[in-house]
Design an enzyme around this catalytic site. Sequence first.
Site, short mmCIF file in Angstrom:
data_model
loop_
_atom_site.label_atom_id
_atom_site.label_comp_id
_atom_site.label_asym_id
_atom_site.label_seq_id
_atom_site.Cartn_x
_atom_site.Cartn_y
_atom_site.Cartn_z
N ASP A 1 -81.74 16.10 54.08
CA ASP A 1 -82.55 15.65 52.94
C ASP A 1 -83.11 16.80 52.12
O ASP A 1 -83.24 16.68 50.89
CB ASP A 1 -83.68 14.74 53.43
CG ASP A 1 -83.20 13.34 53.76
OD1 ASP A 1 -82.11 12.97 53.30
OD2 ASP A 1 -83.93 12.62 54.46
N SER B 1 -87.31 8.36 64.50
CA SER B 1 -87.44 8.76 63.11
C SER B 1 -86.66 7.75 62.29
O SER B 1 -85.45 7.62 62.46
CB SER B 1 -86.89 10.17 62.92
OG SER B 1 -86.87 10.52 61.56
N ARG C 1 -81.90 9.67 48.01
CA ARG C 1 -82.59 10.95 47.73
C ARG C 1 -82.46 11.42 46.29
O ARG C 1 -83.45 11.92 45.72
CB ARG C 1 -82.08 12.03 48.69
CG ARG C 1 -82.39 11.78 50.16
CD ARG C 1 -83.65 11.03 50.38
NE ARG C 1 -84.07 10.99 51.78
CZ ARG C 1 -84.84 10.07 52.29
NH1 ARG C 1 -85.27 9.07 51.51
NH2 ARG C 1 -85.21 10.10 53.55
N ASP D 1 -96.62 12.91 58.38
CA ASP D 1 -96.09 14.16 57.83
C ASP D 1 -96.62 14.45 56.44
O ASP D 1 -97.14 15.54 56.17
CB ASP D 1 -94.56 14.12 57.79
CG ASP D 1 -93.93 14.16 59.17
OD1 ASP D 1 -94.62 13.85 60.15
OD2 ASP D 1 -92.74 14.48 59.27
#
Length: 406
Positions: A127, A182, A98, A18
Amino acid sequence: MAHGAIKKVVLAYSGGLDTSVILRWLQEEYGCEVVTFTADIGQGEELEPARAKAQAAGVKEIYIDDLCEEFVSDFVFPMFRANALYEGEYLLGTSIARPLIAKRLIEIAAETGADAIAHGATGKGNDQVRFELTAYALNPDIKIIAPWREWDLLSRDKLMAYAERHGIAVEMKRDGTKSPYSMDANLLHISYEGYELEDPWVEPSPEMWRWTVAPEQAPDHPTTIEIGFEHGDPVAIDGRRLSPAKLLAELNRIGGANGIGRTDIVENRYVGMKSRGCYETPGGTILLKAHRAIESLTLDREAAHLKDELMPRYASLVYNGYWFSPERQMLQAAIDETQKVVNGEVRLKLYKGNVIVVGRKSESNSLFDAAIATFEEDAGAYNQGDATGFIRLNALRLRVAARKRG
């Protein structure tokens, strides 16, 4: 956003499919210089390949930062002082990472004179919210690029095709395959989403789990450990003082070997949908049990109960991305005030997925008084006759109501 207005952007970069595609896409679509930032927060992967891939893509400013100690001491431990659990089960392993990553993105943007930051979070997930709320809290004028909300590369096949067209190397696992899930890993946990987990009725494959043995395959004899606490934070295992990151890593090792920390939940995302995820949080599972045990000995009853009432709100703030909000900071100040007396040791037995408290002590702050609590003669430490008036006063409203009904 006018693409030409962006001259330099700091990208949260892992070197995976990604973000490798995002790097090239930013260079093409925005015509801007890209700075890459890769955070080491204990994900257990070699990060230097990310440097090589960024260099191959023409990146001149590459940041690979070891943030493990800051992650645990400044984010994980404050959260555990609150005993935070989202929806009663989730220990917030991804959520708490995060704000640290976004904080460092903003710092690097300032250091490099970048106009914007970019991330690889999708438009369906939490996120994106966590990254961007943090960024705006720390720099209200920062520009943010979220490619998943702009491009049409909305499947793995399209990403792979883009990578092939542009000569972007896609790393596979050593056995030539890639995990279908994932996954997100850091020192607190590893998460799994997607693939078979998209059906909440399907049991996860035994091969999915990475950190923990299955509880039924854990040792047949319990492992006993002692955790020392100072001001609400764990500081030692079996009398051996460790840094925050090393302590959590050691608890992950011990807990994983005893089948501790697997969770399979359906959670409510902030963006509105339900999502099924599986998590391994061995060290965090042990710490939550131990922290509550030492608090049970040292915290005043009403302070402890008020903390428990505030915890769901605190957990939601972390989950939804409000780490740097005034309300989270206000709650943290109140919580940290209670932790001044949370000092002592907790002894636990770890056995086949279970964390069992078998002892707790605090030399300086214990509120447990055996002379009062004893079932034997208490030498006048407690007058049992006092309970008569206490009960009658508390029953007064109930008696009045009963007479009215009567």
